[in-house]
Scaffold this motif. Structure first.
Motif, PDB file in Angstrom:
ATOM      1  N   ILE A  66     -58.014 -48.405 -74.898  1.00  0.00           N
ATOM      2  CA  ILE A  66     -59.182 -47.816 -75.547  1.00  0.00           C
ATOM      3  C   ILE A  66     -60.129 -48.954 -75.907  1.00  0.00           C
ATOM      4  N   SER A  69     -56.037 -40.171 -75.972  1.00  0.00           N
ATOM      5  CA  SER A  69     -55.714 -41.385 -75.212  1.00  0.00           C
ATOM      6  C   SER A  69     -54.248 -41.749 -75.353  1.00  0.00           C
ATOM      7  N   THR A 109     -60.393 -38.278 -79.711  1.00  0.00           N
ATOM      8  CA  THR A 109     -60.232 -38.865 -78.381  1.00  0.00           C
ATOM      9  C   THR A 109     -59.263 -40.045 -78.390  1.00  0.00           C
ATOM     10  N   PHE A 161     -60.420 -34.094 -70.283  1.00  0.00           N
ATOM     11  CA  PHE A 161     -59.959 -35.470 -70.530  1.00  0.00           C
ATOM     12  C   PHE A 161     -58.583 -35.684 -69.888  1.00  0.00           C
ATOM     13  N   VAL A 170     -60.940 -46.158 -71.947  1.00  0.00           N
ATOM     14  CA  VAL A 170     -61.633 -45.093 -72.655  1.00  0.00           C
ATOM     15  C   VAL A 170     -62.556 -45.665 -73.713  1.00  0.00           C
ATOM     16  N   LYS A 224     -63.434 -45.229 -65.978  1.00  0.00           N
ATOM     17  CA  LYS A 224     -63.888 -45.319 -67.362  1.00  0.00           C
ATOM     18  C   LYS A 224     -64.354 -43.959 -67.855  1.00  0.00           C
ATOM     19  N   ILE A 225     -63.798 -43.542 -68.984  1.00  0.00           N
ATOM     20  CA  ILE A 225     -64.189 -42.292 -69.630  1.00  0.00           C
ATOM     21  C   ILE A 225     -65.034 -42.613 -70.851  1.00  0.00           C
ATOM     22  N   THR A 238     -64.276 -45.075 -76.837  1.00  0.00           N
ATOM     23  CA  THR A 238     -64.163 -44.153 -77.962  1.00  0.00           C
ATOM     24  C   THR A 238     -64.411 -44.891 -79.259  1.00  0.00           C
ATOM     25  N   ALA A 246     -65.708 -41.207 -73.731  1.00  0.00           N
ATOM     26  CA  ALA A 246     -65.130 -40.065 -74.446  1.00  0.00           C
ATOM     27  C   ALA A 246     -65.957 -39.646 -75.661  1.00  0.00           C
TER      28      ALA A 246
END
Length: 386
Positions: A220, A212, A208, A185, A201, A161-162, A203, A164
């Motif tokens: 996302i 993605s 971002t 990223f 992600v 998991k980012i 966001t 962002a």
């Protein structure tokens, strides 16, 4: 009632949610659907059950936080470890009782904790996890990120998991600013995919989302400031969108169960307003939507079906919303070959309702109509190490 890994279970003349005018004879053996056949008219008439029943695939919540016991993580740190464990086990139980048979935990719980909770509390909730989250504190270059990723891989997590952008803790005018450089990223996504990990992600919008799309992440999350141009490119890319709409309406209510500060409530209200537009864009563009709640406290676990109410309010019809929580959610997880449908050979994760779930006025009525939750899994299936 939770019906775990039934050795044999049969339903005669049952309705499948979303299929009008037909009834089915369904058999389950050893936790899988072995026969799903349209009932013969004379058979239905001769053996009409006393109570009409409907069956739906088990709900899949693609964004939840089963380990969190408090909205503010500092409050959880003040709790006794035994108390935390018991609360986490109840989160599993409450989630399963409401018809969610599979969850993707979006950060906070380790696979080892999942195995412990399933084994000792005997709640066979199927959970995929990202273990920890990569956030602003990790924006220290690719060398640092390489080490952090190795640590997450070592936990057995299947997702990365980012974080962002910011979230409710960030001012609205800054919430779409990226936490990582584009190079960082891209490195995270490339490294994760090379190690056969999927990427989600967090966001709220901005560049971002573009990153993605370019890097081909699996989904996302939130995305309330999605633009129409981005929606079109997101649909073309195949990247899924898990909006988690209901949590922001809940957070926006100063008298609601979270009772947040006025500043946070205002930010949540703006996010909720933007979400309605983003869902409209996503529907028109044909983006694959996934059902997720972002629920993370005892006051919310077990009320996952509230997400349907918000999705309906934002323009999805019943079929679209239910698909986001079953078939499409399973595809996003990479489990579309065995989850998300009432079909022969599929794992028998299902919810049995006493009324047509497509006709429920709201989540409360829907939840109260649940007769039983069927899970094809048994505890031993879910505690194996990766």
């Amino acid at each position: 009632m939770i019906l775990k890994h039934p050795h044999f279970q049969a339903y005669s003349g049952i309705h499948i949610a979303g299929i009008e005018g037909k009834q089915f004879d369904i058999e389950i053996q050893n936790g899988r659907f072995t026969s799903v056949k349209e009932a013969e008219p004379q058979h239905v008439q001769a053996e009409q059950p006393q109570q009409k029943l409907w069956i739906s695939p088990g709900i899949i919540d693609l964004h939840t936080h089963l380990a969190w016991t408090d909205f503010d993580h500092a409050d959880q740190l003040n709790r006794d470890s035994r108390e935390v464990e018991v609360m986490q086990a109840e989160a599993f139980a409450a989630t399963l009782r409401t018809g969610v048979t599979t969850a993707r935990d979006a950060g906070g719980i380790l696979p080892s904790t999942i195995r412990h909770l399933v084994k000792y509390y005997q709640q066979p909730l199927r959970v995929q996890t990202s273990s920890e989250m990569l956030g602003a504190a990790d924006a220290k270059g690719v060398k640092h990120l390489e080490g952090r990723l190795a640590d997450i891989y070592a936990t057995g997590a299947g997702w990365i998991k980012i974080m962002a952008t910011g979230g409710l803790g960030a001012p609205t005018e800054k919430v779409t600013e990226p936490n990582f450089s584009e190079e960082e990223f891209a490195f995270i996504v490339r490294h994760a995919h090379a190690n056969r990990k999927k990427v989600l992600v967090h966001t709220w919008g901005g560049v971002t989302i573009d990153w993605s799309i370019q890097t081909g992440v699996e989904s996302i999350e939130h995305g309330m400031f999605l633009t129409w141009d981005q929606a079109g490119r997101l649909a073309e890319s195949g990247v899924a969108f898990v909006p988690t709409t209901s949590i922001y309406r809940i957070a926006a209510d100063p008298k609601g169960v979270l009772a947040l500060s006025p500043v946070i409530c205002e930010r949540a209200a703006r996010a909720a307003d933007a979400h309605a537009t983003a869902i409209g864009y996503a529907k028109r563009a044909g983006i694959r939507l996934g059902f997720g709640t972002d629920y993370a406290t005892p006051s919310l676990h077990g009320y996952n079906l509230q997400e349907f109410d918000t999705l309906f309010d934002y323009g999805l019809n019943r079929a679209e919303a239910w698909k986001s929580a079953t078939q499409d959610a399973a595809e996003i997880l990479g489990s579309g070959h065995e989850l998300g449908q009432i079909a022969e050979g599929y794992i028998a994760d299902a919810v049995i309702f006493a009324a047509d779930p497509y006709q429920a006025q709201n989540a409360d009525q829907l939840r109260k109509s649940i007769i039983s939750v069927v899970t094809g899994a048994q505890e031993s299936d879910l505690i194996q190490t990766n």
